[in-house]
Design an enzyme around this catalytic site. Structure first.
Site: not given
Ligand code: NAP
Length: 274
Positions: A68, A104, A130
């Protein structure tokens, strides 16, 4: 039915074979009658994978662990929010231009908003990786007071300073309205563990766990016993995928249908394991 016009989408990550994203997106494509397929690509070399996306004209890609952050340097454009979070979980191939997004944070906020208001709420985030970054960003945008607690203090401090949050050096904090587990503690095969002792939970708190394997983690079970309101990891997964789907197709899929698809898939996986 696949054809010579079928558009290709997929997920890159490693490991990625267990991913539930193909179920979400393939069913959503079928529901809107789009001639498209979503595949899993277990990637060892990210540089080659991105070249492949460009060369094969893959239309959209989800990005998961461990790429990511690394993927950002390979993209042509990165949407400002994803830049701030320093993580991309969605790529849109816009006629050869690869654009990175982060869904997200929206997924987490939408999942929380189904249960509670966020403005002015005190929120304790466990973790500083993350997903914690995405959740902290979304909460600050929503007007919450955010406190970070992480195994490595230096990372908690760094994240807190970057997003204007507080951090905990040690011990616990009382009187928070919302608790969010952004660590893998409680995830299979650590399902007997919990990231926070039961004594730290209070009746009426909202407790969200990002872990969805198992769906009812020890943290969520204990929170329910105490009388907290709980949100499982499937909710965020469904919402973040819905936003990805919208970026790729312009169509907002039905969140209830996605959640039902996911529950069915998790139940099937469980039966196969038992
Ligand atoms: P990550 O970037 O690797 O960060 C993991 C965080 O957890 C770090 O802060 C790490 O602390 C902490 N941690 C790891 N093992 C720990 C342990 N044994 N005890 C205490 N702390 C520990 O991972 P991530 O991408 O944020 O993902 C975290 C979890 O969220 C995973 O389970 C992932 O599957 C889940 N997730 C779910 C969704 C969803 O849609 N539901 C979306 C994204 C992620 P250190 O800094 O000390 O290493």
């Amino acid at each position: 039915m696949l054809s010579s016009n079928t558009l290709i989408y997929g997920i890159i990550g490693n490991p990625v074979r267990h991913s539930l994203s193909p179920i979400i997106h393939n069913r959503a494509f079928r529901r809107i009658g789009k001639d498209a397929v979503y595949l899993t690509f277990e990637v060892n070399d990210l540089h080659d994978a991105i070249k492949g996306i460009r060369a094969l004209g893959i239309r959209g890609v989800s990005v998961t662990i461990p790429f990511k952050s690394e993927v950002i340097s390979y993209l042509d454009e990165v949407e400002p929010t994803a830049k701030k979070i320093k993580a991309v979980n969605t790529i849109l191939n816009n006629e050869g231009v690869l654009i990175g997004y982060n869904t997200d944070w929206i997924g987490a906020i939408e999942a929380l908003k189904e249960m509670t208001d966020l403005d002015g709420k005190r929120v304790l985030i466990l973790g500083a990786g993350g997903s914690a970054r995405a959740v902290a960003y979304g909460l600050k945008e929503s007007g919450s007071h955010v406190i970070i607690k992480n195994r490595s203090l230096s990372k908690a401090k760094e994240l807190a300073e970057e997003f204007g949050c507080m951090y905990l050096e040690n011990g616990l904090i009382w009187g928070v309205d919302i608790l969010i587990n952004c660590t893998p503690v409680g995830m299979y095969p650590m399902e007997k563990e919990t990231p926070l002792p039961k004594e730290a939970l209070r009746e009426g708190m909202v407790v969200m766990d990002l872990v969805y394997h198992p769906l009812r983690t020890r943290l969520l079970k204990e929170a329910e016993e105490i009388g907290c309101k709980t949100i499982d990891g499937l909710s965020m997964l469904a919402h973040q995928a819905a936003f990805q789907f919208r970026l790729w197709t312009g169509i907002q899929p039905n969140i209830r249908e996605i959640k039902n698809d996911l529950k069915e898939a998790l139940e099937r996986n469980k039966n196969e394991r038992d």
